[in-house]
Design an enzyme around this catalytic site. Structure first.
Site, mmCIF file in Angstrom:
data_model
loop_
_atom_site.group_PDB
_atom_site.id
_atom_site.type_symbol
_atom_site.label_atom_id
_atom_site.label_comp_id
_atom_site.label_asym_id
_atom_site.label_seq_id
_atom_site.Cartn_x
_atom_site.Cartn_y
_atom_site.Cartn_z
ATOM 1 N N ASP A 10 -18.196 -50.534 4.155
ATOM 2 C CA ASP A 10 -19.260 -50.986 5.098
ATOM 3 C C ASP A 10 -18.133 -50.601 6.478
ATOM 4 O O ASP A 10 -16.797 -50.268 6.140
ATOM 5 C CB ASP A 10 -18.914 -52.260 4.967
ATOM 6 C CG ASP A 10 -19.322 -53.691 6.206
ATOM 7 O OD1 ASP A 10 -20.376 -52.981 6.631
ATOM 8 O OD2 ASP A 10 -19.171 -54.397 6.422
ATOM 9 N N SER A 11 -18.690 -51.488 8.139
ATOM 10 C CA SER A 11 -17.349 -51.347 8.692
ATOM 11 C C SER A 11 -15.835 -52.365 8.554
ATOM 12 O O SER A 11 -15.414 -52.611 9.127
ATOM 13 C CB SER A 11 -18.183 -51.998 9.566
ATOM 14 O OG SER A 11 -18.649 -53.491 9.570
ATOM 15 N N CYS A 73 -23.727 -51.568 5.049
ATOM 16 C CA CYS A 73 -23.451 -52.187 6.688
ATOM 17 C C CYS A 73 -24.596 -52.259 7.006
ATOM 18 O O CYS A 73 -25.895 -51.191 6.735
ATOM 19 C CB CYS A 73 -23.023 -51.192 6.918
ATOM 20 S SG CYS A 73 -22.496 -51.444 8.667
ATOM 21 N N GLU A 152 -16.658 -63.420 9.823
ATOM 22 C CA GLU A 152 -14.965 -64.002 10.225
ATOM 23 C C GLU A 152 -14.253 -64.335 10.052
ATOM 24 O O GLU A 152 -13.218 -64.372 9.602
ATOM 25 C CB GLU A 152 -14.986 -61.891 10.553
ATOM 26 C CG GLU A 152 -15.821 -60.853 10.258
ATOM 27 C CD GLU A 152 -14.921 -60.261 9.989
ATOM 28 O OE1 GLU A 152 -14.584 -59.605 10.360
ATOM 29 O OE2 GLU A 152 -16.110 -58.642 9.027
ATOM 30 N N CYS A 186 -27.815 -57.815 8.114
ATOM 31 C CA CYS A 186 -26.177 -57.367 7.952
ATOM 32 C C CYS A 186 -25.723 -58.172 7.094
ATOM 33 O O CYS A 186 -26.244 -58.916 6.951
ATOM 34 C CB CYS A 186 -26.105 -58.066 9.989
ATOM 35 S SG CYS A 186 -23.981 -57.884 9.593
ATOM 36 N N HIS A 188 -23.190 -58.853 6.282
ATOM 37 C CA HIS A 188 -22.203 -60.512 6.644
ATOM 38 C C HIS A 188 -23.489 -61.826 6.904
ATOM 39 O O HIS A 188 -22.809 -63.047 6.751
ATOM 40 C CB HIS A 188 -22.118 -60.438 8.557
ATOM 41 C CG HIS A 188 -20.738 -59.685 8.585
ATOM 42 N ND1 HIS A 188 -20.827 -58.323 8.249
ATOM 43 C CD2 HIS A 188 -19.438 -59.936 9.055
ATOM 44 C CE1 HIS A 188 -19.129 -58.189 8.467
ATOM 45 N NE2 HIS A 188 -18.129 -58.930 8.937
HETATM 46 N N1 DGL Z 1 -21.691 -55.262 8.666
HETATM 47 C C1 DGL Z 1 -21.846 -55.153 9.684
HETATM 48 C C2 DGL Z 1 -23.481 -54.402 9.223
HETATM 49 O O1 DGL Z 1 -24.184 -54.954 8.092
HETATM 50 C C3 DGL Z 1 -21.894 -56.195 10.508
HETATM 51 C C4 DGL Z 1 -20.223 -55.652 11.348
HETATM 52 C C5 DGL Z 1 -20.795 -54.796 12.351
HETATM 53 O O2 DGL Z 1 -20.772 -55.140 13.552
HETATM 54 O O3 DGL Z 1 -19.431 -53.368 12.054
HETATM 55 O O4 DGL Z 1 -24.422 -54.014 10.366
#
Ligand code: DGL
Length: 277
Positions: A10-11, A73, A152, A186, A188
């Site tokens: 993931d990012s 991600c 976050e 997403c 998050h």
């Molecule tokens: N985890 C990323 C996603 O699911 C969100 C965070 C980002 O923008 O990198 O898109």
């Protein structure tokens, strides 16, 4: 049987919501997790840069001889070109297909909502995937960029006024849309699912991409006969591109437990930005 680990990337921290569900469903599997904490967020970047970063992340996982790769991600899942996925010699999934399949199976009225990062919504990938399964579907989407920094920074309690205010603004678009199902597009977003739910009409079912991706992965490993031995106790190794201490500190919110084990920093920028294996 296949003893090799599953590779997850993931990012940053969000992908840990997928690892949480993988650990529940596949307790015998080893996991290698890469969080690109030095380059987060991906969701506000261009398709070209997201693809370049994702290829480096995938190359890192391939160098660890993983048996399957999961893009945990939402942004990468929506943007990564099919040609790159097709060039991989091991199974791959993002969160998009598992979440879309679940939403299409859940929705009674084929009115489906999607929320994600700006890059995810701009790609139109969810709408295309949903309509390929249910051609009658009406898809309403909205980008919710502030959710990522809010999560976050720990603004995740149902009583948090800032997150509730932001959510009410982002989710206004769904009023009167008639959606009965919404994809949290997403990784998050499951962390603030209660706040999101509070802002929607009561009968909207939220699709958690972590749960669906874990189910999809379990089915894939079973079908390919590459599950680990049932007597093996799975473990996780974590790699990040910046600040391992912060990852250990904040990751527990996403994982639902302490980040056990070693977190190591790697120089991801050194890796090729095209798939090399
Ligand atoms: N985890 C990323 C996603 O699911 C969100 C965070 C980002 O923008 O990198 O898109």
């Amino acid at each position: 049987m296949d003893k090799r680990p599953i590779g997850v990337f993931d990012s940053g921290l969000g992908g840990l919501t997928v690892v949480k569900e993988l650990k529940k469903l596949l307790p015998h599997e080893d996991i290698i997790y890469f969080g690109d904490t030095g380059r987060v967020p991906y969701g506000t970047r261009s398709k070209e840069i997201i693809t370049e970063y994702a290829c480096q992340d995938i190359n890192f996982l391939l160098s660890h001889d993983v048996k399957m790769i999961i893009a945990a991600c939402g942004t990468v899942s929506a943007v990564l070109p099919q040609s790159i996925i097709a060039s991989l010699s091991i199974p791959f999934t993002g969160i998009l297909l598992p979440a879309v399949q679940a939403a299409c199976a859940t929705s009674q009225n084929a009115r489906i909502g999607v929320i994600g990062t700006p890059a995810t919504i701009k790609s139109g990938a969810y709408g295309r995937a949903i309509r390929s399964i249910r051609s009658d579907a009406v898809v309403t989407g909205n980008a919710c960029p502030l959710f990522v920094p809010l999560v976050e920074n720990g603004y995740v309690k149902r009583s948090d006024k800032v997150t509730s205010l932001v959510a009410s603004d982002y989710l206004k678009i769904f009023e009167g849309s008639g959606i009965d199902t919404m994809i949290l597009g997403c990784t998050h977003f499951p962390i603030i699912r209660d706040i999101i739910s509070d802002m929607l009409e009561q009968d909207v079912t939220l699709i958690n991409p972590g749960e669906e991706t874990a189910r999809y992965t379990a089915a894939k490993l079973t079908k390919e006969h590459i599950l680990n031995a049932p007597q093996h106790e799975g473990n996780c190794r974590y790699y990040v591109s910046d600040a391992p201490e912060s990852f250990s500190e904040y990751g527990s919110l996403f994982l639902g437990e302490q980040i056990g084990g070693h977190v190591e920093k790697v120089d991801i920028g050194q890796l090729p930005a095209n798939i090399t294996k």
